[in-house]
Write an enzyme that holds these catalytic residues in place. Structure first.
Site, short mmCIF file in Angstrom:
data_model
loop_
_atom_site.label_atom_id
_atom_site.label_comp_id
_atom_site.label_asym_id
_atom_site.label_seq_id
_atom_site.Cartn_x
_atom_site.Cartn_y
_atom_site.Cartn_z
N GLU A 279 0.87 -1.19 0.00
CA GLU A 279 0.00 0.00 0.00
C GLU A 279 0.90 1.24 0.00
O GLU A 279 1.17 1.79 -1.02
CB GLU A 279 -0.93 0.00 1.21
CG GLU A 279 -1.97 -1.11 1.14
CD GLU A 279 -3.29 -0.76 1.79
OE1 GLU A 279 -3.79 0.36 1.62
OE2 GLU A 279 -3.82 -1.65 2.48
N GLU B 35 -1.37 -1.05 13.51
CA GLU B 35 -2.63 -0.82 12.82
C GLU B 35 -3.82 -1.37 13.63
O GLU B 35 -4.90 -0.78 13.63
CB GLU B 35 -2.58 -1.54 11.46
CG GLU B 35 -3.81 -1.40 10.60
CD GLU B 35 -3.63 -2.10 9.25
OE1 GLU B 35 -2.82 -3.06 9.18
OE2 GLU B 35 -4.29 -1.68 8.29
#
Ligand code: BGC
Length: 720
Positions: free
Chosen positions: A341, A600
């Protein structure tokens, strides 16, 4: 600025290979100065006679390339002699290759060639000058950089001795997108020696650098031509102590280096990795761990903020937040630096922008990124979810709202109206976009969204918390409209239309949402002043925290606002309980689990050592996502109580309202502002007396126990 040069590219398709362009600079007169202006479609590294020029890593950086491509200027006077060879390697970077296809491995992504444009100005002692441009007099060859990809890493063949140079083709003369360097440059910063070298239970040779970071490794080996150094990256080990790469998803993150004869040193040229551990898959027999170092690479943002407390684990949390900022401020504010990402997710940027502005000087960094946001905003006002936009989707509540929230935070931190001036039109367009696409007037409904991303109250199998998505969306509609009104007033614009809109949104919100059923719903309603009776919603929030076992259940959207909402409604003690909680779920849980950056997921690594998620989705588990690090802004602005009123933007006026808690003996926040050093610290002595120390560079108010005292520039001590 480059005015005359032409874009050049290889005269044949070379797929994954990275070209090197070359030109000899011949001149007869005495040189007084020389400047190289250069940029590329791809990322470039320039050399003169083999010496690298400049310290900008991954130049020209990442912008919305269609309309904005930064040009760098280097003083090369000291590098040049008559006949010097200028050579430039162009890697794929963010321009072409896998990242452009967002995870894909489609060969089409390499179809557009790497391109270079450069202009060299040679000034001579006799007052004359000459300009050398990229044109068809340049040559190119397939460089030893066999492949270079942001996600996959680099393959470099140092054993290639003779490169076959061929003529370039001129691929264009359109220089419209070129702009001067606007953001911070990306540079090498800290370097780390391995703190450990070990063999895992499954036999892998692993170096531990002790810190999860973004950058690369540099190594020196004594080798024979054809020897291979193959290295892989990991952020963590699994519960058996083996190297763990599943969470990189498709990003290979490897270095594959073919040696030449002798002692040689290599570090990647056109890519970066997120890692703490390096696995040595292959290396010459007698390699030494001492000859490896990890180099942190990030935007050259100046550190401005420091937090320190009497609690070792809290201090580690502060350090982890700082590192996740460094690691994710690599030219654009990224979600994470390791998996496939590494993009400028706008929601992550919005929740962290305030914290970011305490810890580092982020003005220049955000000016550039917000210009890209503006450039990529759709005609109808939709803001893409990632900036620069490479996925073509957008408009998610809390993500697109970065268009209004980020400029506002930057304005408050640095006091420069220009950021509002730059972004005001974009802010209005975003609010208008919501107004024109919602399915219910004055609320924001009918829109698919990320919701309270990764919240713990998510139904089974979902990544979104159960918070009412339309309530979240409508809350952000109100907040973005409110910030547009405030910004417009500062700029002396007519904002009556938005003021009326704001009033109507507020009224409709209050009529529609009378119950708040999750921590996130309460947190947004309280922070954005949307509830009829905030106090009552505060009680409800406390009830929900208690019901969850005195813990949080919030995700990306609720977490940054949670402790603020508790404090605003008189529950700072509970906010401290959440901050200082060590059991899962909490901020300090990851610290206890050995984190060196912000995770995360609250349960990235569980107490039993297993990883977040189930087999199928456990791959989305980054250990370096700054979003939950936004808690630092509560520490600054509530626990230490440093606040900037909006008529004092840039710390021209300050409100100090610390809220000490004796579960900590000591807490100190410091910021180097444009006005000077700001300090707010407090400590309890053995007798339980509270001492507060304030340093202010500007006129301030000190508010404590309901009493307000005016302060002039200076240092103050208060005892209670
Ligand atoms: C990213 C996030 C991002 C999100 C959008 C994820 O894959 O890593 O940080 O905001 O997608 O929901």
């Amino acid at each position: 600025m480059i005015k005359k040069a032409l874009w050049i590219s290889p005269n044949e398709a070379i797929g994954h290979r990275c070209p090197i362009f070359r030109k000899n600079l011949n001149f007869q007169k005495e040189l007084s100065s020389a400047v190289l202006q250069i940029t590329a479609k791809g990322v470039y590294v320039a050399f003169i006679d083999g010496r690298r020029i400049g310290d900008f890593i991954l130049a020209p950086g990442w912008t919305s390339y269609k309309t904005r491509l930064q040009v760098q200027a280097y003083d090369i006077t000291g590098f040049l002699k008559n006949g010097s060879e200028l050579s430039v390697i162009v890697g794929h970077g963010w321009y072409r290759g896998r990242l452009k296809g967002f995870c894909g491995r489609n060969p089409e992504l390499y179809k557009e060639p790497a391109e270079l444009v450069a202009e060299i100005t040679l000034n001579f002692s006799d007052g004359t000058s000459e300009t050398v441009i990229t044109d068809n007099s340049w040559n190119w060859a397939e460089s030893p950089l066999i492949s270079s990809d942001i996600y996959d890493g680099e393959h470099y063949d140092a054993s290639l001795e003779v490169l076959k140079f061929k003529p370039v083709i001129v691929s264009g003369n359109n220089l419209k997108a070129l702009i001067e360097q606007e953001g911070e440059t990306v540079k090498e910063h800290e370097s780390f020696k391995p703190i450990d070298f070990f063999v895992t239970p499954s036999g892998e040779k692993v170096l531990d650098f002790g810190q999860n970071l973004t950058g690369y490794v540099e190594f020196t080996v004594n080798a024979k031509k054809g020897d291979r150094v193959h290295l892989s990256c990991a952020e963590t080990l699994d519960s058996n102590g083996n190297f763990y790469t599943i969470n990189y998803r498709s990003a290979l993150s490897e270095i594959d280096y073919i040696c030449k004869d002798g002692i040689q040193t290599y570090k990647p040229l056109c890519t970066f990795f997120g890692f703490r551990y390096i696995r040595i898959d292959s290396a010459p027999e007698d390699f030494s761990p001492d000859n490896f170092r990890a180099i942190a690479v990030y935007s050259d943002i100046k550190r401005t903020g420091y937090l320190h407390s009497s609690d070792r684990k809290l201090n580690k949390l502060f350090s982890n937040i700082v590192w996740s900022q460094k690691d994710n401020f690599l030219d654009v504010p990224t979600d994470c630096p390791q998996r496939d990402e590494r993009m400028g997710w706008s929601g992550d940027a919005h929740v962290f922008a305030k914290t970011a502005g305490f810890l580092f000087d982020t003005e220049k960094f955000f000016i550039k990124w917000l210009n890209d946001l503006k450039a990529d905003q759709f005609e109808d006002g939709m803001v893409p979810n990632v900036i620069p936009d490479i996925i073509g989707e957008g408009g998610s509540p809390g993500w697109g709202d970065a268009a209004c929230i980020c400029p506002w935070q930057i304005y408050l931190a640095y006091g420069n109206k220009q950021i509002l001036e730059n972004q005001f039109e974009s802010m209005c367009k975003w609010v208008d976009y919501i107004t024109s696409t919602t399915t219910t007037e004055f609320l924001w409904t009918g829109r698919s969204q990320y919701g309270d991303w990764l919240a713990l109250d998510a139904p089974k199998g979902s990544l979104k918390g159960i918070s009412n998505e339309e309530l979240i969306a409508s809350a952000f509609y109100a907040y973005s409209t409110e910030l547009t009104v405030k910004s417009g007033k500062i700029l002396d614009r007519d904002v009556e239309r938005y003021e009326n809109l704001y009033r109507k949104i507020l009224q409709k919100f209050r009529e529609t949402y009378t119950e708040f059923n999750t921590q996130t719903e309460c947190a947004l309603a309280i922070n954005f002043n949307l509830a009829d009776d905030s106090q009552k919603v505060g009680e409800r929030l406390v009830e929900l925290v208690k019901k969850a076992g005195n813990s949080l259940t919030t995700g990306f959207i609720g977490t940054p606002y949670l402790l603020h909402a508790l404090s605003k409604t008189g529950h700072t003690d509970i906010a401290y309980s959440l901050l200082l909680r060590e059991e899962y779920p909490s901020w300090l849980f990851s610290v206890k689990q050995g984190a060196t950056t912000i995770w995360e997921h609250w349960d990235g690594i569980r107490s039993d050592g297993s990883f977040w998620g189930k087999e199928a989705n456990s791959r989305m588990n980054s250990f370096n996502h700054y979003a939950y690090g936004a808690v630092a802004d509560w520490v600054y602005s509530v626990a230490c109580g440093i606040n900037v009123p909006y008529d004092g933007a840039g710390y021209k006026k300050i409100i100090f309202a610390p809220r000490p808690d004796n579960r900590l003996k000591y807490l100190c926040a410091q910021i180097e502002t444009r006005q000077g050093t700001v300090v707010s610290s407090w400590s309890y002595n053995e007798n339980g007396a509270l001492n507060i120390h304030i340093k202010t560079p500007s006129p301030a108010k000190f508010i404590m126990s309901g009493k307000s005292i005016s302060l002039e520039k200076g240092e103050y001590n208060f005892t209670y």
